[in-house]
Design a protein around this motif. Sequence first.
Motif, mmCIF file in Angstrom:
data_model
loop_
_atom_site.group_PDB
_atom_site.id
_atom_site.type_symbol
_atom_site.label_atom_id
_atom_site.label_comp_id
_atom_site.label_asym_id
_atom_site.label_seq_id
_atom_site.Cartn_x
_atom_site.Cartn_y
_atom_site.Cartn_z
ATOM 1 N N TRP A 49 -11.827 6.230 2.704
ATOM 2 C CA TRP A 49 -11.715 4.936 2.039
ATOM 3 C C TRP A 49 -11.660 5.085 0.512
ATOM 4 O O TRP A 49 -12.339 5.921 -0.055
ATOM 5 N N LYS A 97 -12.406 -4.986 -1.365
ATOM 6 C CA LYS A 97 -11.327 -4.407 -0.569
ATOM 7 C C LYS A 97 -11.299 -2.885 -0.731
ATOM 8 O O LYS A 97 -11.431 -2.356 -1.826
ATOM 9 N N SER A 135 -9.181 0.725 1.131
ATOM 10 C CA SER A 135 -8.023 1.078 1.949
ATOM 11 C C SER A 135 -7.949 2.586 2.151
ATOM 12 O O SER A 135 -8.577 3.357 1.422
ATOM 13 N N THR A 162 -0.894 1.737 5.910
ATOM 14 C CA THR A 162 -2.027 1.571 5.014
ATOM 15 C C THR A 162 -3.031 0.627 5.666
ATOM 16 O O THR A 162 -2.721 -0.544 5.927
ATOM 17 N N GLU A 179 -6.225 -1.642 5.475
ATOM 18 C CA GLU A 179 -6.963 -2.380 4.459
ATOM 19 C C GLU A 179 -8.176 -3.054 5.083
ATOM 20 O O GLU A 179 -8.089 -3.632 6.175
#
Length: 252
Positions: free
Chosen positions: A135, A151, A153, A160, A162
């Motif tokens: 992450w 957020k 990702s 991708t 998220e």
Amino acid sequence: MKQLLLIISLALPFFLSAQNVEGEIQYEQRVKFKIDLPEGQEHLLEKLPTAQTFEKILFLKGNESLYRDLEEGENTDETIESTEEREEGTVRMKMVIARPQNKLYKNLEKGEIVDSRDFMGRKFLIEDKLKSYDWKLTGEQEEILGYSCQKASFQKEDDTIEAWFTTQIPTPNGPDNYGQLPGLILKVVSDNGDREIVATSIKLEPIPEDASFVATKGKKISQEEYDKIVAEKRKEMEEEGGGGFQIKIRQN
């Protein structure tokens, strides 16, 4: 690199406090279907659903959790069939939207999962280690159900992934296989936007002491063995398509 180090430094204290988090989080899982029809059959798309929504629930009990369908019951596979007469002959189409009753148990302290899966009428128990994700914080924020979320990702091949997590619920957990962030994940977007899981209800309260999350019914099998069984069955179904064609969609 600084973003990744920040996540690692935050994760440890939140992991230690995960044992104090208990409750039920409901999620809505929305999936857009990717349907590739044979040349000349594109008009059949009008007869097919383009997406489906599923209600899921995550039970949290300290370092243990269970993710499953909100309403349990028998498998509810949906079959859509169509027959069309054309100059070159009869075109038959069969679309099966499979709704297996899967359950995913996690033990954060032991770093283990037990994935209970239904496949073609057979029950399997897949024991594995918790998945690890690379992450990275993006700096973006969003409010979900009154909780302030950040957020993060990571890249998985050409997709991708998220996730929006909140440190206000200090547990490195989340829906499905997702986790390892310094707070509960309330939203996940994957498959290039075609799959989305969003929290719809949060109820933080003690889970009954005698609640057991781990599934016990099913044949114990490795992930590799399970993937082989699924691949062989799908190949068999394709070969049985005959003069028509089949579309098989599985929602896990």
